[in-house]
Design an enzyme around this catalytic site. Sequence first.
Site, short mmCIF file in Angstrom:
data_model
loop_
_atom_site.label_atom_id
_atom_site.label_comp_id
_atom_site.label_asym_id
_atom_site.label_seq_id
_atom_site.Cartn_x
_atom_site.Cartn_y
_atom_site.Cartn_z
N SER A 275 2.74 -1.80 10.52
CA SER A 275 4.16 -1.77 10.89
C SER A 275 4.90 -3.08 10.62
O SER A 275 5.74 -3.52 11.41
CB SER A 275 4.32 -1.35 12.36
OG SER A 275 3.75 -0.06 12.55
N GLY B 174 1.61 2.53 11.11
CA GLY B 174 2.47 3.71 11.11
C GLY B 174 3.35 3.82 12.35
O GLY B 174 3.82 4.90 12.68
N ASN C 167 0.86 -1.18 0.00
CA ASN C 167 0.00 0.00 0.00
C ASN C 167 0.90 1.24 0.00
O ASN C 167 1.44 1.63 1.03
CB ASN C 167 -0.90 -0.03 1.25
CG ASN C 167 -1.80 1.20 1.32
OD1 ASN C 167 -1.89 1.96 0.37
ND2 ASN C 167 -2.46 1.37 2.46
N TRP C 168 1.06 1.83 -1.19
CA TRP C 168 1.96 2.98 -1.31
C TRP C 168 1.34 4.25 -0.71
O TRP C 168 2.02 5.26 -0.59
CB TRP C 168 2.29 3.23 -2.79
CG TRP C 168 3.22 2.24 -3.41
CD1 TRP C 168 3.71 1.10 -2.85
CD2 TRP C 168 3.80 2.32 -4.71
NE1 TRP C 168 4.54 0.46 -3.73
CE2 TRP C 168 4.60 1.19 -4.89
CE3 TRP C 168 3.69 3.22 -5.78
CZ2 TRP C 168 5.32 0.94 -6.07
CZ3 TRP C 168 4.39 2.99 -6.95
CH2 TRP C 168 5.20 1.85 -7.10
N LYS C 169 0.04 4.20 -0.43
CA LYS C 169 -0.67 5.40 0.07
C LYS C 169 -0.42 6.57 -0.90
O LYS C 169 -0.34 6.34 -2.09
CB LYS C 169 -0.25 5.69 1.51
CG LYS C 169 -0.38 4.44 2.40
CD LYS C 169 -0.26 4.71 3.86
CE LYS C 169 -0.40 3.40 4.63
NZ LYS C 169 -0.45 3.58 6.08
N GLY D 32 2.71 -1.03 4.39
CA GLY D 32 2.65 0.38 4.03
C GLY D 32 4.02 0.93 3.72
O GLY D 32 4.60 0.67 2.67
N HIS E 168 -9.86 1.00 4.14
CA HIS E 168 -8.63 1.24 4.91
C HIS E 168 -8.93 2.24 6.04
O HIS E 168 -9.73 3.15 5.86
CB HIS E 168 -7.53 1.77 3.98
CG HIS E 168 -6.20 1.80 4.66
ND1 HIS E 168 -5.83 2.83 5.50
CD2 HIS E 168 -5.17 0.92 4.66
CE1 HIS E 168 -4.61 2.57 5.97
NE2 HIS E 168 -4.19 1.42 5.48
N GLU F 205 -6.06 -4.97 10.19
CA GLU F 205 -5.07 -3.93 10.48
C GLU F 205 -5.49 -3.15 11.72
O GLU F 205 -6.25 -2.18 11.62
CB GLU F 205 -4.98 -2.95 9.31
CG GLU F 205 -4.49 -3.54 8.02
CD GLU F 205 -3.89 -2.45 7.15
OE1 GLU F 205 -2.68 -2.49 6.93
OE2 GLU F 205 -4.63 -1.55 6.73
P1 PGA Z 1 2.41 0.66 7.72
O1 PGA Z 1 0.99 0.83 7.01
O2 PGA Z 1 3.00 -0.63 7.23
O3 PGA Z 1 3.20 1.86 7.27
O4 PGA Z 1 2.17 0.64 9.19
C1 PGA Z 1 0.13 -0.25 6.86
C2 PGA Z 1 -1.18 0.19 6.27
O5 PGA Z 1 -1.69 1.27 6.64
O6 PGA Z 1 -1.75 -0.48 5.40
#
Ligand code: PGA
Length: 262
Positions: free
Chosen positions: A222, A180, A11-13, A243, A104, A174
């Site tokens: 994370s 994060g 998930n590149w956001k 992420g 999400h 999640e």
């Molecule tokens: P993260 O994000 O791996 O940076 O914690 C995961 C997500 O929000 O899908």
Amino acid sequence: MSKNKKLVVANWKMNPQTPEEAKTIFVGTRKATEKLKQTEAIVCPPSIYFAQLAKLVPSKAKAGGTKIKIGGQNVFWEPSGSFTGETSAEMLSVAGATHVIVGHSERRALGETDEMISKKVSASIQANIITILCIGERERDHHGNYLSFLKHQIMSGLSGVQKKNLFQIVIAYEPVWAIGKSESEALTGSGMHEMTIFIRKILSDMYGRDNVSNIPILYGGSVSPNNAGNIVSEGYVDGLLVGRQSLDPALFTEILKIVDSL
Ligand code: PGA
């Protein structure tokens, strides 16, 4: 550990900032997927990069093979019309997306409701897109209220999904408190095992045990090369949703290799 084929979703956001960087990350990820045996990587970039990245997907993957595919991070439920800023499931599909992330926590935080998420899931299924339904509590309490909260998210998200379409569903657990954060704050493998059992029980109650054993369950929050192995093997999950670390091809390659070796 689960016997299903493994799935690792990137998930590149809202990253990276330029098409050149997107290409570099995608090509680095693609290289890592060339050697995968039982794992598929689903890269979910901002949709503005779809057209460019879809051209870089090897044709074998397009035909349904393993390795690397492209997914959306969001979708709208109506097929077309006056919905400024939205993208339909059909548009995603035509642009080359085989998967889409729905619900999400960062979208829920912006106001997406369970009802909206349910409509997005149904629209994606109708467009033949594999739908990754994200669920997760904001915090845990000693009374276990978070479990009822998760049950509601699952039941509501899947309320429009019939048994015959379950092959198009992936559940990504999640916990919001683990997203994060630092890698040591991720859920442990044994903690995830409890959640895998819980989620599969709810799915069984909804659709019957035999109908849900192939629904992939992923963990996200994370994930790093240091915790990926434990979460997948001890958590009995079918893969991960990654992420930040999916934006670094070296780290993401490590995660893919670890998952594929289990
Ligand atoms: P993260 O994000 O791996 O940076 O914690 C995961 C997500 O929000 O899908």
